[in-house]
Design an enzyme around this catalytic site. Structure first.
Site, PDB file in Angstrom:
ATOM      1  N   THR A 172       0.839  -1.204   0.000  1.00 35.74           N
ATOM      2  CA  THR A 172       0.000   0.000   0.000  1.00 35.74           C
ATOM      3  C   THR A 172       0.875   1.256   0.000  1.00 35.74           C
ATOM      4  O   THR A 172       0.645   2.192  -0.783  1.00 35.74           O
ATOM      5  CB  THR A 172      -0.928  -0.011   1.237  1.00 35.74           C
ATOM      6  OG1 THR A 172      -1.746  -1.182   1.162  1.00 35.74           O
ATOM      7  CG2 THR A 172      -1.795   1.232   1.297  1.00 35.74           C
ATOM      8  N   HIS A 184       4.716  -9.672   2.701  1.00 36.69           N
ATOM      9  CA  HIS A 184       3.866 -10.748   3.252  1.00 36.69           C
ATOM     10  C   HIS A 184       3.158 -11.570   2.183  1.00 36.69           C
ATOM     11  O   HIS A 184       2.477 -12.538   2.499  1.00 36.69           O
ATOM     12  CB  HIS A 184       2.873 -10.175   4.281  1.00 36.69           C
ATOM     13  CG  HIS A 184       1.728  -9.380   3.721  1.00 36.69           C
ATOM     14  ND1 HIS A 184       0.462  -9.888   3.654  1.00 36.69           N
ATOM     15  CD2 HIS A 184       1.660  -8.127   3.215  1.00 36.69           C
ATOM     16  CE1 HIS A 184      -0.355  -8.966   3.150  1.00 36.69           C
ATOM     17  NE2 HIS A 184       0.353  -7.889   2.876  1.00 36.69           N
ATOM     18  N   THR A 220      13.127   5.344  11.076  1.00 37.85           N
ATOM     19  CA  THR A 220      14.057   4.262  11.431  1.00 37.85           C
ATOM     20  C   THR A 220      13.682   2.986  10.692  1.00 37.85           C
ATOM     21  O   THR A 220      12.513   2.582  10.686  1.00 37.85           O
ATOM     22  CB  THR A 220      14.004   4.024  12.965  1.00 37.85           C
ATOM     23  OG1 THR A 220      14.398   5.245  13.596  1.00 37.85           O
ATOM     24  CG2 THR A 220      14.926   2.903  13.394  1.00 37.85           C
ATOM     25  N   CYS A 248      -8.684  -6.911   1.082  1.00 40.53           N
ATOM     26  CA  CYS A 248      -8.825  -5.477   1.323  1.00 40.53           C
ATOM     27  C   CYS A 248     -10.225  -4.978   1.003  1.00 40.53           C
ATOM     28  O   CYS A 248     -10.644  -3.940   1.488  1.00 40.53           O
ATOM     29  CB  CYS A 248      -7.811  -4.697   0.509  1.00 40.53           C
ATOM     30  SG  CYS A 248      -6.169  -5.145   0.978  1.00 40.53           S
TER      31      CYS A 248
END
Ligand code: PLP
Length: 397
Positions: free
Chosen positions: A71, A206, A242, A330
């Site tokens: 996304t 994933h 980070t 989704c």
């Protein structure tokens, strides 16, 4: 028995990936930006992962930007190009069957004065190159077309679109860019960004047996793009924040496994998928395969069962331990029928009777046999209970 056939929604993290990640939660604790040895160790791990992802898609390592998932990669690509090149034009071309990560981003841009063209697809879910050519205008700055669709698996003619883009750029329209959402394709079919000829490609960890919350935007060297997140100068100043070191390490290992085992995984899932499809379409009447059968991912089978409500079939299968889906993960939760299946021209009833079976690297023949026997019981029972039996029309090529 438990059978997971929803690998297009997400995949199991490979045990090698878990093993690679573990030290980065407890021992290798450094921030990849820190100067000390802990930091340098983390930085080395991130750079190693970058090289692995680059190898998987045949890019240079410095063309890889780590992000939080597919996304974010889609948002960064589309909004990044839109903002960076708005002085040259505000027209974007995409398709009507993109993932919400692309469609909603385009809708948001539309509210901010960008003009969006949504190209239709044919009955098999494929885009016509002539339609793309006709849609391009002098103010077009971006074409975003998915490599593989997440509901039906159809593979778009990306190389041909890239040649067209190159032709138009060579004729002077240098501000035209080409992005592809490769989230479902990477790890399922060979993906080579040089061969495809795209400027930007999104992928997600994933979906390839890597960890959730990881992804990449490939940005071809020389592509000017603005960033979404402001802060430090991470990721060559393209994505502040980070680095998710354990996640990136896991994504790198998943990319390596996807590259090393690609051919064998393709053969295995294709054989299992074709077997499932063959058995289901020959054992039950009035079942159709949605999407082009030739230009399609090897791991997805989207089937319409006439006279059945897909949601009821999904629940009945779930009670037998089998996970499949109606539409994409989704889009679930929305009451709207699948925009992809509607774009193929399926009737409302056919859309409602559709299920997606998506296989992954770890499915077995035994599991598929179990799914076929579960379907044999469930489909007949649900059809007997169903009041509507409108016949479906002929199969898609
Ligand atoms: N694009 C496509 C084609 C997808 O299938 C998905 C997820 O299903 C995404 C983008 C979003 O990826 P992520 O879940 O990593 O945000």
């Amino acid at each position: 028995m438990k059978v997971y056939l929803d690998n297009s929604a997400t995949t199991a993290v490979a045990k090698e990936v878990v093993a690679a990640m573990l030290p980065y939660f407890s021992i290798e604790i450094g921030n990849a930006q820190s100067v000390h040895s802990f930091g340098q160790q983390a930085k080395a791990a991130v750079e190693n992962a970058r090289r692995e992802v680059a190898k998987l898609i045949n890019s240079a390592p410095n063309e890889i930007v780590f992000v939080s998932g597919g996304t974010e990669a889609d948002n960064l690509a589309i909004r990044g190009i839109a903002e960076a090149h708005c002085d040259k034009g505000r027209h974007i071309i995409t398709t009507s069957i993109e993932h919400p990560a692309v469609l909603a981003t385009c809708e948001a841009l539309n509210e901010n004065g960008y003009d969006i063209t949504y190209l239709p697809v044919d009955r098999g879910g494929l885009l016509s190159i002539d339609e793309v050519r006709r849609a391009i205008r002098s103010d077009t700055i971006l074409i975003s077309v998915m490599l593989a669709n997440n509901e039906i698996g159809s593979l778009q003619p990306i190389e041909e679109i890239a040649s067209l883009v190159k032709e138009i750029r060579d004729n002077g329209q240098k501000h035209l860019h080409f992005h592809t959402d490769g989230v479902q394709a990477v790890g399922k079919v060979p993906v080579d960004v040089r061969r495809l000829g795209v400027d930007l490609l999104s992928l997600s960890g994933h979906k390839i047996h890597g960890p959730k919350g990881t992804g990449v935007l490939y940005i071809r060297k020389g592509t000017r793009i603005t960033k979404l997140l402001y802060g430090g100068h991470h990721e060559r100043d393209r994505r502040a924040g980070t680095e998710n070191v354990p996640g990136i390490v896991g994504l790198g290992r998943a990319a390596e496994l996807a590259r090393v085992h690609l051919d064998e995984r393709i053969d295995r899932v294709r054989e299992l998928r074709d077997y499932l499809e063959h058995e289901v379409t020959s054992q039950f009447e009035d079942v159709r395969v949605n999407g082009d059968k030739l230009h399609r991912l090897p791991n997805i089978s989207n089937l319409s069962f006439d006279g059945i409500d897909g949601e009821s079939l999904l629940i009945a299968l779930d009670l037998k331990g089998i996970a499949v889906s109606t539409g994409s993960a989704c889009a679930s939760g929305s009451l709207e029928p699948s925009h992809v299946l509607q774009a193929l021209g399926l009737s409302r009833q056919q859309v409602r009777g559709s299920l997606r079976f998506s296989l992954g690297a770890f499915n077995t023949h035994e599991e598929i046999e179990y799914v076929i026997s579960a379907l044999a019981e469930t489909v007949t029972r649900l059809r007997e209970m169903s009041p509507e039996t409108e016949p479906i029309d002929t199969a898609v090529p």
